[in-house]
Design an enzyme around this catalytic site. Structure first.
Site, PDB file in Angstrom:
ATOM      1  N   CYS A 166       0.804  -1.237   0.000  1.00  0.00           N
ATOM      2  CA  CYS A 166       0.000   0.000   0.000  1.00  0.00           C
ATOM      3  C   CYS A 166       0.836   1.286   0.000  1.00  0.00           C
ATOM      4  CB  CYS A 166      -1.002   0.016   1.141  1.00  0.00           C
ATOM      5  SG  CYS A 166      -0.271   0.116   2.769  1.00  0.00           S
ATOM      6  N   LYS A 218      -5.550  -8.382  11.737  1.00  0.00           N
ATOM      7  CA  LYS A 218      -5.486  -6.943  11.484  1.00  0.00           C
ATOM      8  C   LYS A 218      -6.861  -6.480  11.042  1.00  0.00           C
ATOM      9  CE  LYS A 218      -3.253  -3.510   8.548  1.00  0.00           C
ATOM     10  NZ  LYS A 218      -2.163  -3.247   7.615  1.00  0.00           N
ATOM     11  N   LYS A 252      -3.796  -6.185  15.717  1.00  0.00           N
ATOM     12  CA  LYS A 252      -3.713  -4.765  15.390  1.00  0.00           C
ATOM     13  C   LYS A 252      -5.086  -4.234  15.010  1.00  0.00           C
ATOM     14  CE  LYS A 252      -1.950  -1.812  11.817  1.00  0.00           C
ATOM     15  NZ  LYS A 252      -1.364  -1.729  10.511  1.00  0.00           N
ATOM     16  N   SER A 269      -1.362   4.198  14.939  1.00  0.00           N
ATOM     17  CA  SER A 269      -1.251   5.652  14.810  1.00  0.00           C
ATOM     18  C   SER A 269      -2.432   6.401  15.432  1.00  0.00           C
ATOM     19  CB  SER A 269      -1.112   6.019  13.340  1.00  0.00           C
ATOM     20  OG  SER A 269      -2.224   5.543  12.589  1.00  0.00           O
TER      21      SER A 269
END
Ligand code: PBG
Length: 324
Positions: free
Chosen positions: A122, A195, A248, A274
């Protein structure tokens, strides 16, 4: 037995006694520090939504890696921001790619620091999806060979651990076979096994310029309400050769961390992403919470849930806070 014989407060009377009966310990050994390598020179650009996190050109990245090692942080996780993006994400698997260049430089300067590389397309594709497209869909099987080529190329550059984060089916097995075929038997795989597709990756996508140009990642990343599916993902990745499995994000998925820890014997990592970092920084900047204390509380909660390793943008601050 109950009150007044039992008085739980007795063991909370002062810091020394609290220290003695503390059940969970956070150590600098648990921390993994993510870094963003950007093509170019003399770049040290702060990510607006992630105060204290920078896009770093390689010479500045090496300085940051050295600083992390000096603080006792055992590992960094590298992401790359290439000079050019294209539909096939070619920089991801070029031996002269940004991550490969960064790995060589760090391994040269700080050989004992463990270098983990994020394996995904990505950051390298012009459309921002984690694989190659067939029409408007991400083509799973066509993506696998590019991921394997990326992992092999990272290993050739000196990566100790490769971390596939793309969520294509079958990628761990294909990467393991490719590494072994190229003499990379000693390179470990940390798989982003569970994820989730969610709203917590926004600041990262600003940092890496990797937001998808259309649609979203829900056809490959997991649906947030699911946990049995996470167990299946983890089991599959272990069966394909994952050495470490990761959940995650971390904070909203501590139940998943806990379940994975209980059911499997491999080391478990959790990625405090983040968005989690940005929330703490933003509230702290507004004076609404004590950001430093909140961050340490979050990190210890991830350990308490059962994670052995924590990927966190706050690794340097945590290392400083832990160093007595
Ligand atoms: C690449 C990747 C992402 C993150 C780690 N690896 C972004 C995404 O899935 O969009 C996110 C990390 C973070 O938010 O801190 N696929």
């Amino acid at each position: 037995m109950g009150f007044p014989e039992c008085r739980p407060r007795r063991l909370r009377r002062n810091e020394t006694i609290r220290r003695m009966v503390r059940e969970t310990r956070l150590s600098v050994d648990d921390l993994v520090y993510p870094l963003f390598a950007i093509a170019g020179k003399g770049i040290r650009r702060e990510v607006p939504s992630m105060p204290g996190v920078f896009n770093l050109s390689v010479e500045n990245l090496v300085k940051e890696a050295r600083e992390a090692a000096r603080l006792g942080i055992p590992a960094v996780l590298l992401f790359g921001i290439p000079a050019r993006k294209d539909p096939l994400g070619k920089d991801a698997y070029s031996d002269r790619g940004i991550v490969q260049t960064a790995v060589r430089a760090i391994k040269d300067a700080v050989p004992d620091l463990i270098v983990i590389t994020d394996v995904c397309l990505c950051e390298y594709t012009s459309h921002g999806h984690c694989g190659v497209l067939k029409g408007r869909e991400v083509d799973n099987d066509a993506t696998l060979e590019l991921l394997a080529a990326s992992a092999v190329s990272h290993a050739r550059a000196g990566a100790d651990v490769v971390a596939p984060s793309d969520m294509m089916d079958g990628r761990v097995g294909v990467i393991r076979m490719a590494l072994d075929a190229e003499g990379g038997q000693g390179v470990s795989i940390l798989s982003y096994a569970a994820k989730y597709a969610g709203a917590f990756y926004g600041p990262f996508r600003e940092a890496a310029g990797s937001a998808p140009s259309f649609g979203d990642r829900r056809s490959y990343q997991m649906d947030p309400p699911n946990v049995r599916e996470a167990m299946r993902e983890v089991a599959l990745d272990i069966s394909e050769g994952a050495d470490i499995v990761m959940v995650k994000p971390a904070l909203s998925y501590l139940d998943v961390v806990c379940r994975v820890r209980d059911a499997f014997d491999v080391p478990v990592a959790a990625y405090s992403v983040s968005g989690e970092y940005a929330m703490v920084k933003a509230a702290s900047k507004l004076g609404w919470i004590d950001g430093d204390r909140a961050m340490m509380e979050i990190l210890v909660s991830i350990r308490r849930a059962g994670a052995d390793l924590i990927v966190t943008y706050a690794a340097k601050d945590a290392a400083r806070a832990l160093g007595r």
